[in-house]
Design a protein around this motif. Structure first.
Motif, short mmCIF file in Angstrom:
data_model
loop_
_atom_site.label_atom_id
_atom_site.label_comp_id
_atom_site.label_asym_id
_atom_site.label_seq_id
_atom_site.Cartn_x
_atom_site.Cartn_y
_atom_site.Cartn_z
N TYR A 199 0.65 -44.67 -26.60
CA TYR A 199 -0.79 -44.16 -27.24
C TYR A 199 -1.72 -44.26 -25.89
O TYR A 199 -1.86 -45.09 -25.02
CB TYR A 199 -1.19 -44.98 -28.22
N TRP A 200 -2.60 -43.07 -26.14
CA TRP A 200 -3.95 -43.26 -25.11
C TRP A 200 -5.15 -43.33 -26.07
O TRP A 200 -5.02 -42.35 -26.99
CB TRP A 200 -3.96 -41.76 -24.20
N TYR A 201 -5.98 -43.82 -25.57
CA TYR A 201 -7.37 -44.32 -26.45
C TYR A 201 -8.42 -43.91 -25.38
O TYR A 201 -8.41 -44.45 -24.00
CB TYR A 201 -7.56 -45.70 -27.01
N ARG A 202 -9.78 -43.53 -25.79
CA ARG A 202 -10.99 -43.74 -24.83
C ARG A 202 -11.91 -44.44 -25.67
O ARG A 202 -11.98 -44.27 -27.00
CB ARG A 202 -11.44 -42.17 -24.84
N ALA A 237 0.31 -43.52 -40.81
CA ALA A 237 1.75 -43.30 -40.69
C ALA A 237 2.16 -43.18 -39.53
O ALA A 237 3.53 -43.33 -39.17
CB ALA A 237 1.93 -42.01 -41.65
N THR A 238 1.34 -42.44 -38.66
CA THR A 238 1.80 -42.25 -37.06
C THR A 238 1.61 -43.51 -36.36
O THR A 238 1.76 -43.59 -35.13
CB THR A 238 1.07 -41.05 -36.43
N ASN A 239 0.93 -44.67 -37.15
CA ASN A 239 0.58 -45.70 -36.21
C ASN A 239 -0.41 -45.62 -35.51
O ASN A 239 -0.82 -46.62 -34.63
CB ASN A 239 1.86 -46.42 -35.76
N LYS A 240 -1.16 -44.55 -35.29
CA LYS A 240 -2.28 -44.29 -34.38
C LYS A 240 -3.44 -45.48 -34.95
O LYS A 240 -3.55 -45.55 -36.46
CB LYS A 240 -2.93 -42.95 -34.13
N LEU A 241 -4.05 -45.86 -34.12
CA LEU A 241 -5.23 -46.98 -34.75
C LEU A 241 -6.57 -46.42 -34.77
O LEU A 241 -6.93 -45.53 -33.85
CB LEU A 241 -5.26 -48.14 -33.95
#
Lengths: 115, 111
Positions: free
Chosen positions: A33-36, B95-99
């Motif tokens: 995952y990438w976050y900013r 569901a996609t587990n993105k936070l």
């Protein structure tokens, strides 16, 4: 140290230049995952990969941003024609598909300053 | 659209006090909830993860609870120490587990 590494840790660039960041996830993790994160805010999701496939992109990821994970291992995030508004901390995280907890492990981040 | 709110935005307590940080979310269809700690200019350190089927998790002086139906979680810190000073972030996974993160609570523990 979570095992997720990011390089460089800091990057200062002039407006209009292109920059590329690298993330190396924990070796057995197939999700990346990438976050900013901007000052005073929580991180915001940008995009994620399952193995080499990019499965979701946020509307925050404009045409100037591109991310790759060519062999399902490390990932790169490129920003073209940087703008001052791109100044932020860019965080990478990984997790293992099939891990019941879906826990994400974060790297130390790359701090980008656009002058 | 999932939204996560953390209250208070900032908190200052004397050393030794017990304290509670709050997190609320608008969509109860979550897979998990994670609490993180972030020191200034640094990345995120995972403190506790609660799966959607669980009610609480404990690690040392930390205890996190989850009430999915009401969209709330709390992080309880016992016997606070100056080394606990940091920003605490709550994040929910779907569901996609993105936070999806809250904006954090900045904690200062005074010696």
């Amino acid at each position: 140290d979570t095992g997720v590494s990011q390089n460089p840790r800091h990057k200062i660039t002039k407006r209009g230049q292109n920059v590329t960041f690298r993330c190396d996830p924990i070796s057995e993790h197939n999700r990346l995952y990438w976050y900013r994160q901007t000052l005073g805010q929580g991180p915001e999701f940008l995009t994620y990969f399952q193995n080499e496939a990019q499965l979701e992109k946020s509307r925050l990821l404009s045409d100037r941003f591109s991310a790759e994970r060519p062999k399902g291992s490390f990932s790169t995030l490129e920003i073209q024609r940087t703008e001052q508004g791109d100044s932020a901390m860019y965080l990478c995280a990984s997790s293992r598909l099939g891990d019941a907890s879906y826990e994400q492990y974060f790297g130390p981040g790359t701090r980008l300053t656009v002058t | 659209k999932q939204e996560v709110t953390q209250i208070p935005a900032a908190l200052s307590v004397p050393e030794g006090e017990n304290l509670v940080l709050n997190c609320s979310f608008t969509d109860s269809a979550i897979y998990n909830l994670q609490w993180f700690r972030q020191d200034p200019g640094k990345g995120l350190t995972s403190l506790l993860l609660i799966q959607s089927s669980q009610r609480e998790q404990t690690s040392g002086r930390l205890n996190a609870s989850l009430d999915k139906s009401s969209g709330r979680s709390t992080l309880y810190i016992a016997a606070s120490q100056p080394g606990d000073s940091a920003t605490y972030l709550c994040a929910v996974g779907g569901a996609t587990n993105k936070l999806i993160f809250g904006t954090g609570t900045l904690l200062a523990v005074q010696p």
